[in-house]
Scaffold this motif. Structure first.
Motif, PDB file in Angstrom:
ATOM      1  N   GLN A  47     -19.858   2.771  -8.870  1.00  0.00           N
ATOM      2  CA  GLN A  47     -20.509   2.863  -7.555  1.00  0.00           C
ATOM      3  C   GLN A  47     -19.877   3.965  -6.701  1.00  0.00           C
ATOM      4  OE1 GLN A  47     -19.969  -0.330  -8.963  1.00  0.00           O
ATOM      5  NE2 GLN A  47     -22.151  -0.220  -9.448  1.00  0.00           N
ATOM      6  N   GLY A  48     -19.000   4.707  -7.267  1.00  0.00           N
ATOM      7  CA  GLY A  48     -18.396   5.822  -6.534  1.00  0.00           C
ATOM      8  C   GLY A  48     -17.249   5.419  -5.629  1.00  0.00           C
ATOM      9  N   ARG A  49     -16.768   4.187  -5.772  1.00  0.00           N
ATOM     10  CA  ARG A  49     -15.605   3.786  -4.970  1.00  0.00           C
ATOM     11  C   ARG A  49     -14.366   4.462  -5.547  1.00  0.00           C
ATOM     12  NH1 ARG A  49     -17.883  -1.084  -6.356  1.00  0.00           N
ATOM     13  NH2 ARG A  49     -19.271  -1.957  -4.819  1.00  0.00           N
ATOM     14  N   ARG A  50     -13.456   4.788  -4.669  1.00  0.00           N
ATOM     15  CA  ARG A  50     -12.306   5.609  -5.087  1.00  0.00           C
ATOM     16  C   ARG A  50     -10.988   4.832  -5.009  1.00  0.00           C
ATOM     17  NH1 ARG A  50     -10.774  11.542  -2.555  1.00  0.00           N
ATOM     18  NH2 ARG A  50      -8.539  11.387  -2.844  1.00  0.00           N
ATOM     19  N   ILE A  51     -10.157   5.057  -6.028  1.00  0.00           N
ATOM     20  CA  ILE A  51      -8.758   4.597  -5.970  1.00  0.00           C
ATOM     21  C   ILE A  51      -7.887   5.799  -6.296  1.00  0.00           C
ATOM     22  CG2 ILE A  51      -7.008   3.383  -7.332  1.00  0.00           C
ATOM     23  CD1 ILE A  51      -8.548   0.956  -7.256  1.00  0.00           C
ATOM     24  N   ASP A  52      -6.845   6.011  -5.524  1.00  0.00           N
ATOM     25  CA  ASP A  52      -5.945   7.128  -5.799  1.00  0.00           C
ATOM     26  C   ASP A  52      -4.747   6.652  -6.609  1.00  0.00           C
ATOM     27  OD1 ASP A  52      -7.501   8.907  -4.469  1.00  0.00           O
ATOM     28  OD2 ASP A  52      -6.417   8.737  -2.565  1.00  0.00           O
ATOM     29  N   ARG A 102     -13.967  -5.583  -7.134  1.00  0.00           N
ATOM     30  CA  ARG A 102     -13.460  -6.831  -7.720  1.00  0.00           C
ATOM     31  C   ARG A 102     -11.935  -6.926  -7.665  1.00  0.00           C
ATOM     32  NH1 ARG A 102     -15.442  -6.202 -13.278  1.00  0.00           N
ATOM     33  NH2 ARG A 102     -14.067  -7.935 -13.715  1.00  0.00           N
ATOM     34  N   LEU A 103     -11.314  -5.801  -7.362  1.00  0.00           N
ATOM     35  CA  LEU A 103      -9.848  -5.792  -7.328  1.00  0.00           C
ATOM     36  C   LEU A 103      -9.302  -6.738  -6.273  1.00  0.00           C
ATOM     37  CD1 LEU A 103      -8.889  -2.053  -7.665  1.00  0.00           C
ATOM     38  CD2 LEU A 103      -8.154  -3.900  -9.145  1.00  0.00           C
ATOM     39  N   ALA A 104      -9.945  -6.698  -5.099  1.00  0.00           N
ATOM     40  CA  ALA A 104      -9.447  -7.514  -3.991  1.00  0.00           C
ATOM     41  C   ALA A 104      -9.510  -8.990  -4.368  1.00  0.00           C
ATOM     42  CB  ALA A 104     -10.256  -7.240  -2.737  1.00  0.00           C
ATOM     43  N   ASP A 105     -10.608  -9.390  -4.995  1.00  0.00           N
ATOM     44  CA  ASP A 105     -10.758 -10.807  -5.380  1.00  0.00           C
ATOM     45  C   ASP A 105      -9.672 -11.220  -6.353  1.00  0.00           C
ATOM     46  OD1 ASP A 105     -12.882 -11.168  -3.827  1.00  0.00           O
ATOM     47  OD2 ASP A 105     -14.391 -10.851  -5.391  1.00  0.00           O
ATOM     48  N   ARG A 106      -9.501 -10.364  -7.368  1.00  0.00           N
ATOM     49  CA  ARG A 106      -8.513 -10.728  -8.386  1.00  0.00           C
ATOM     50  C   ARG A 106      -7.105 -10.740  -7.784  1.00  0.00           C
ATOM     51  NH1 ARG A 106      -8.202  -8.337 -14.422  1.00  0.00           N
ATOM     52  NH2 ARG A 106     -10.334  -9.047 -14.460  1.00  0.00           N
ATOM     53  N   ALA A 107      -6.834  -9.747  -6.954  1.00  0.00           N
ATOM     54  CA  ALA A 107      -5.504  -9.678  -6.357  1.00  0.00           C
ATOM     55  C   ALA A 107      -5.248 -10.875  -5.444  1.00  0.00           C
ATOM     56  CB  ALA A 107      -5.350  -8.385  -5.588  1.00  0.00           C
ATOM     57  N   LYS A 108      -6.291 -11.260  -4.673  1.00  0.00           N
ATOM     58  CA  LYS A 108      -6.119 -12.385  -3.742  1.00  0.00           C
ATOM     59  C   LYS A 108      -5.833 -13.664  -4.501  1.00  0.00           C
ATOM     60  CE  LYS A 108      -8.704 -10.951   0.263  1.00  0.00           C
ATOM     61  NZ  LYS A 108     -10.065 -10.802   0.721  1.00  0.00           N
ATOM     62  N   TYR A 111      -0.490  -1.923  -8.079  1.00  0.00           N
ATOM     63  CA  TYR A 111      -0.836  -1.755  -6.662  1.00  0.00           C
ATOM     64  C   TYR A 111       0.416  -1.794  -5.838  1.00  0.00           C
ATOM     65  CZ  TYR A 111      -4.867  -3.913  -8.824  1.00  0.00           C
ATOM     66  OH  TYR A 111      -5.847  -4.247  -9.679  1.00  0.00           O
ATOM     67  N   ARG A 112       0.388  -1.051  -4.758  1.00  0.00           N
ATOM     68  CA  ARG A 112       1.547  -1.084  -3.871  1.00  0.00           C
ATOM     69  C   ARG A 112       1.590  -2.408  -3.119  1.00  0.00           C
ATOM     70  NH1 ARG A 112       2.509   4.528  -3.490  1.00  0.00           N
ATOM     71  NH2 ARG A 112       2.774   4.968  -5.675  1.00  0.00           N
ATOM     72  N   SER A 113       0.425  -2.896  -2.669  1.00  0.00           N
ATOM     73  CA  SER A 113       0.389  -4.188  -1.984  1.00  0.00           C
ATOM     74  C   SER A 113      -1.050  -4.662  -1.967  1.00  0.00           C
ATOM     75  CB  SER A 113       0.911  -4.066  -0.553  1.00  0.00           C
ATOM     76  OG  SER A 113      -0.062  -3.425   0.237  1.00  0.00           O
ATOM     77  N   ILE A 114      -1.219  -5.909  -1.608  1.00  0.00           N
ATOM     78  CA  ILE A 114      -2.568  -6.480  -1.605  1.00  0.00           C
ATOM     79  C   ILE A 114      -3.444  -5.839  -0.529  1.00  0.00           C
ATOM     80  CG2 ILE A 114      -1.965  -8.389  -0.056  1.00  0.00           C
ATOM     81  CD1 ILE A 114      -3.762 -10.156  -1.791  1.00  0.00           C
ATOM     82  N   GLU A 115      -2.812  -5.399   0.571  1.00  0.00           N
ATOM     83  CA  GLU A 115      -3.604  -4.791   1.651  1.00  0.00           C
ATOM     84  C   GLU A 115      -4.026  -3.369   1.303  1.00  0.00           C
ATOM     85  OE1 GLU A 115      -0.804  -6.347   2.283  1.00  0.00           O
ATOM     86  OE2 GLU A 115      -1.427  -8.051   3.508  1.00  0.00           O
ATOM     87  N   SER A 116      -3.312  -2.774   0.363  1.00  0.00           N
ATOM     88  CA  SER A 116      -3.594  -1.377   0.088  1.00  0.00           C
ATOM     89  C   SER A 116      -4.073  -1.209  -1.340  1.00  0.00           C
ATOM     90  CB  SER A 116      -2.319  -0.568   0.337  1.00  0.00           C
ATOM     91  OG  SER A 116      -2.532   0.768  -0.005  1.00  0.00           O
ATOM     92  N   LEU A 117      -5.281  -1.667  -1.589  1.00  0.00           N
ATOM     93  CA  LEU A 117      -5.814  -1.570  -2.942  1.00  0.00           C
ATOM     94  C   LEU A 117      -6.444  -0.207  -3.203  1.00  0.00           C
ATOM     95  CD1 LEU A 117      -7.242  -5.150  -3.227  1.00  0.00           C
ATOM     96  CD2 LEU A 117      -5.317  -4.224  -4.466  1.00  0.00           C
ATOM     97  N   ARG A 118      -6.291   0.700  -2.279  1.00  0.00           N
ATOM     98  CA  ARG A 118      -6.855   2.033  -2.484  1.00  0.00           C
ATOM     99  C   ARG A 118      -5.878   2.958  -3.193  1.00  0.00           C
ATOM    100  NH1 ARG A 118      -8.878   0.735   2.504  1.00  0.00           N
ATOM    101  NH2 ARG A 118      -7.247   1.858   3.592  1.00  0.00           N
ATOM    102  N   PRO A 121       0.968 -10.072 -11.485  1.00  0.00           N
ATOM    103  CA  PRO A 121      -0.446  -9.888 -11.206  1.00  0.00           C
ATOM    104  C   PRO A 121      -0.775  -8.597 -10.471  1.00  0.00           C
ATOM    105  CG  PRO A 121       0.462 -11.571  -9.805  1.00  0.00           C
ATOM    106  CD  PRO A 121       1.542 -11.215 -10.782  1.00  0.00           C
ATOM    107  N   GLU A 122       0.238  -7.913  -9.927  1.00  0.00           N
ATOM    108  CA  GLU A 122      -0.070  -6.674  -9.214  1.00  0.00           C
ATOM    109  C   GLU A 122      -0.302  -5.507 -10.182  1.00  0.00           C
ATOM    110  OE1 GLU A 122       2.808  -7.939  -9.598  1.00  0.00           O
ATOM    111  OE2 GLU A 122       4.472  -6.520  -9.438  1.00  0.00           O
ATOM    112  N   ILE A 123      -0.148  -5.791 -11.460  1.00  0.00           N
ATOM    113  CA  ILE A 123      -0.394  -4.746 -12.463  1.00  0.00           C
ATOM    114  C   ILE A 123      -1.686  -5.076 -13.212  1.00  0.00           C
ATOM    115  CG2 ILE A 123       0.529  -3.618 -14.510  1.00  0.00           C
ATOM    116  CD1 ILE A 123       3.328  -4.417 -13.513  1.00  0.00           C
ATOM    117  N   GLN A 124      -2.634  -4.171 -13.192  1.00  0.00           N
ATOM    118  CA  GLN A 124      -3.942  -4.422 -13.818  1.00  0.00           C
ATOM    119  C   GLN A 124      -4.412  -3.178 -14.559  1.00  0.00           C
ATOM    120  OE1 GLN A 124      -5.563  -7.309 -13.628  1.00  0.00           O
ATOM    121  NE2 GLN A 124      -4.597  -8.348 -11.893  1.00  0.00           N
ATOM    122  N   TRP A 125      -5.326  -3.387 -15.504  1.00  0.00           N
ATOM    123  CA  TRP A 125      -6.002  -2.275 -16.160  1.00  0.00           C
ATOM    124  C   TRP A 125      -7.204  -1.859 -15.324  1.00  0.00           C
ATOM    125  CZ3 TRP A 125      -4.094   0.412 -20.034  1.00  0.00           C
ATOM    126  CH2 TRP A 125      -3.211  -0.171 -20.935  1.00  0.00           C
TER     127      TRP A 125
END
Lengths: 566, 99
Positions: free
Chosen positions: A485-490, A437-443, A522-529, A455-459
């Motif tokens: 779901q086991g998705r990873r963010i560093d 859902r991060l990508a949607d919210r960020a977009k 987030y560093r940028s919208i393209e790099s939500l990981r 908006p680039e700062i989220q909980w």
């Protein structure tokens, strides 16, 4: 005691001149039965000798600016306990003259405050000295003083958390200033001017004398930077362009050309990112900033005129009536320039979830650590940074609408609510527990800076985590967080020597429980990981605790204050 | 007067033109190749065809200018292009942050 400057000092004044802790410690030592003192006059100086070998001297007219054998260099607990002891044990002796006599180091007598206040201004400036006077007047122009109506000789400076008072019987060099600098500090002059009621007159005279700032050279440099970018292209720019652009941006900022400064700074940042590969390069951002930068130049050179009415969409229905927003302080970051230090407080609107920033600054010469800033820097003249972190407050404001057009915001009131925030509710309401859902919210929010906020700062609300580890180059601490779901963010935290202590703490924390929520950028919208952690919420036996991370970025005493618990 | 084009087609042409501008900035005004100029010329006719006359005119002014005098026309083209997309950040986009 017949030294009115010392006898009249209240505990409140002592605390302001030193700190709450130091006064407490002095009182504790005073209560210690094993410690005793005796005092005597030596000319007009009071000397207090303690059984623990410490000797304090209070020369006339200098109030608390005494000398202590401990050589602390500043107002120490020995001087404080001596004052408290003298107040309880009056010293018999001759009355002190209000004018301090000439001594071998001083060519003439130092006039008392009453005389200074009655003096004509030329004589006052001469008495104080040209350098200090000019420095003080410059300070006065930037920070209007306010005389405290409750105390006859106390002055504070808006937004600076500085209060200065002149104890009865002391002369001007014996002032007590919360800056704790060496007396006479730069705040003495504006305080004296304020007490004389001369502020408006002096500021007006100074303004008339000063020529209007010449912005043309700053604009020329701005134009040259943009033309160089256009002409050479970002692929062909010299390596020095980014730093030159940043320097020019600072110059523009000093000249009050804020929009141009911001645009140039952003361009320098984007081009720099492309060079270093830190962040994915976004050509459209450069294009838009360059367009806006060029437009600023054209507007400044009066080559064109633009109807700005289309630029901001405002809900006029909402604008007609006052609105009320409630924020909670969720994080803090320290920043500094050559001249100033400060904090950015991250605040979250509890209704919309918008993240906004409250910024504060104070002269670097005061040499305070961010932790000091968090505790003592006044924001908006009402509350401190510490008040804001983890506390809800209400901001009542009114949009100014004239002829159907939005003209700005009229700030009205800010009300601090001492109740703590409901972290559980906040994290559930605005936290994201599925990384998809991060990508949607960020977009939705990322490109829309016109809507305001950050908006680039989220909980993030992780389901589990792995141990935090350094990358192979030992430059970045990487702390993986997983959703259900086991998705990873560093969470990435770059190593700097100032951050070593915080990194150590993060490594320890990562061996314990998963944080309930992580405030991350987030560093940028393209790099939500990847994201940078700012603050965390943890469950503890006593409740939920906010752990502010970035405040530790340059804490001067990390080993003394290992965590900042708000 | 140009034939009316659907909005989606106009947006597509503006987007394609945006890519040309990005390439122009990357190359630098003095580093444009013959191919880049030819592509610019074709964009001009496509923009005019889509009814974006002001944008096409400013592109024409740019392409007609000698390399040493391209800065002004290019700056104005950037602004008109961004206003066409209604995305120029004119008013204080940072004001909310700094309150």
């Amino acid at each position: 005691m017949n030294r009115p400057d010392l006898a009249g000092l209240t505990e409140d004044e002592l605390r302001r001149a030193s700190s709450v802790g130091l006064v407490q410690r002095a009182k504790k030592e005073l209560a210690d039965a094993s410690l005793s003192a005796h005092a005597w006059w030596e000319d007009l100086t009071i000397i207090v000798q303690w059984s623990d070998g410490v000797t304090c001297r209070f020369p006339p007219g200098r109030s608390l600016q005494g000398d202590c054998s401990c050589l602390a260099g500043t107002l120490c607990r020995h001087l404080l306990r001596s004052v408290l002891w003298l107040q309880a044990n009056p010293l018999p002796g001759a009355e002190i003259a209000s004018v301090v006599p000439a001594t071998k180091g001083r060519a003439k007598a130092v006039p008392a405050m009453d005389e200074l206040l009655a003096m004509d201004r030329v004589a006052l400036a001469k008495t104080i000295g040209k350098t200090l006077w000019n420095k003080g007047i410059r300070f006065l122009q930037e920070h209007p003083p306010r005389v405290d109506s409750a105390h006859s000789r106390q002055v504070s400076f808006g937004g600076m958390a500085i209060t200065i008072s002149f104890p009865a019987g002391s002369h001007w060099e014996g002032a007590l200033c919360s800056c704790r600098g060496t007396m006479p500090c730069p705040h003495v002059v504006p305080a004296i001017v304020a007490l004389r009621g001369d502020v408006d007159q002096i500021v007006q005279e100074k303004k008339e004398k000063e020529p209007a700032p010449d912005r043309s050279s700053a604009w020329r440099r701005y134009h040259a930077m943009i033309v160089e970018l256009m002409t050479c292209g970002w692929d062909g720019l010299s390596m020095a362009w980014c730093s030159a652009a940043q320097t020019t941006a600072l110059e523009l900022e000093k000249q009050g050309i804020r929009q141009g400064a911001k645009l140039l700074e952003r361009l320098a940042g984007q081009i720099g990112d492309q060079r270093t590969g830190d962040r994915p390069f976004r050509a459209e951002l450069v294009r838009r900033d360059l367009a806006a930068a060029w437009l600023e130049w054209e507007l400044a050179s009066s080559a064109i005129s633009v109807d700005r009415s289309h630029q901001r969409e405002v809900d006029l229905d909402a604008g007609e009536k006052p609105s009320r927003r409630t924020f909670v302080g969720v994080g803090a970051q320290a920043w500094w320039t050559d001249e100033h230090t400060g904090l950015n407080l991250l605040l979250q609107d509890v209704e919309s979830g918008d993240m906004v920033t409250a910024s504060t600054a104070r002269p670097r010469e005061l040499d305070l650590s961010p932790s000091d800033l968090a505790r003592s820097t006044i924001l908006g003249e009402v509350f401190t940074a510490r008040d804001l972190l983890g506390t809800m407050f209400h901001c009542h404001h009114e949009n100014v609408v004239d002829d159907g057009k939005f003209r700005g915001v009229k700030e009205n009131e800010v009300e601090l609510k001492p109740d703590g925030v409901d972290w559980l509710m906040l994290s559930q309401q605005f936290g994201i527990d599925g990384w998809d859902r991060l990508a949607d919210r960020a977009k939705k929010t990322f490109p829309s800076i016109l809507t305001g906020g950050r908006p680039e700062i989220q909980w993030l609300c992780p389901a589990r985590h792995d141990l935090a580890r350094f990358d192979s180059g030992r430059q970045t601490l990487i702390w993986p967080m997983y959703d259900r779901q086991g998705r990873r963010i560093d969470l990435e935290y770059n190593y700097r020597s100032e951050r070593a202590d915080m990194i150590e703490s993060l490594e320890k924390v990562s061996r314990m429980s998963t944080p309930m929520a992580v405030l991350a950028r987030y560093r940028s919208i393209e790099s939500l990981r990847t994201a940078e952690p700012i603050a965390m919420l943890f469950f503890e036996s006593a409740g939920i605790r906010l752990w502010v991370i970035d405040l530790q970025r340059w804490d001067g005493k990390p080993h003394v204050r290992r965590q900042t618990d708000f | 007067m140009s034939d009316a084009k659907p909005i989606s087609e106009i947006c597509r042409r503006v987007d394609e033109f945006s890519a040309w501008i990005d390439a122009s900035i990357a190359l630098g005004l003095t580093g444009w190749t013959h191919e880049h100029l030819t592509l610019g010329k074709s964009h001009e006719s496509r923009l005019r065809e889509a009814g974006l006359d002001q944008l096409a005119r400013s592109l024409d002014a740019l392409l007609s200018a000698p390399p040493s005098d391209r800065t002004g026309p290019f700056g104005r083209l950037l602004v008109i292009h961004d206003i066409t997309r209604e995305r120029v950040w004119l008013d204080e986009p940072w004001s909310v942050e700094e309150k």
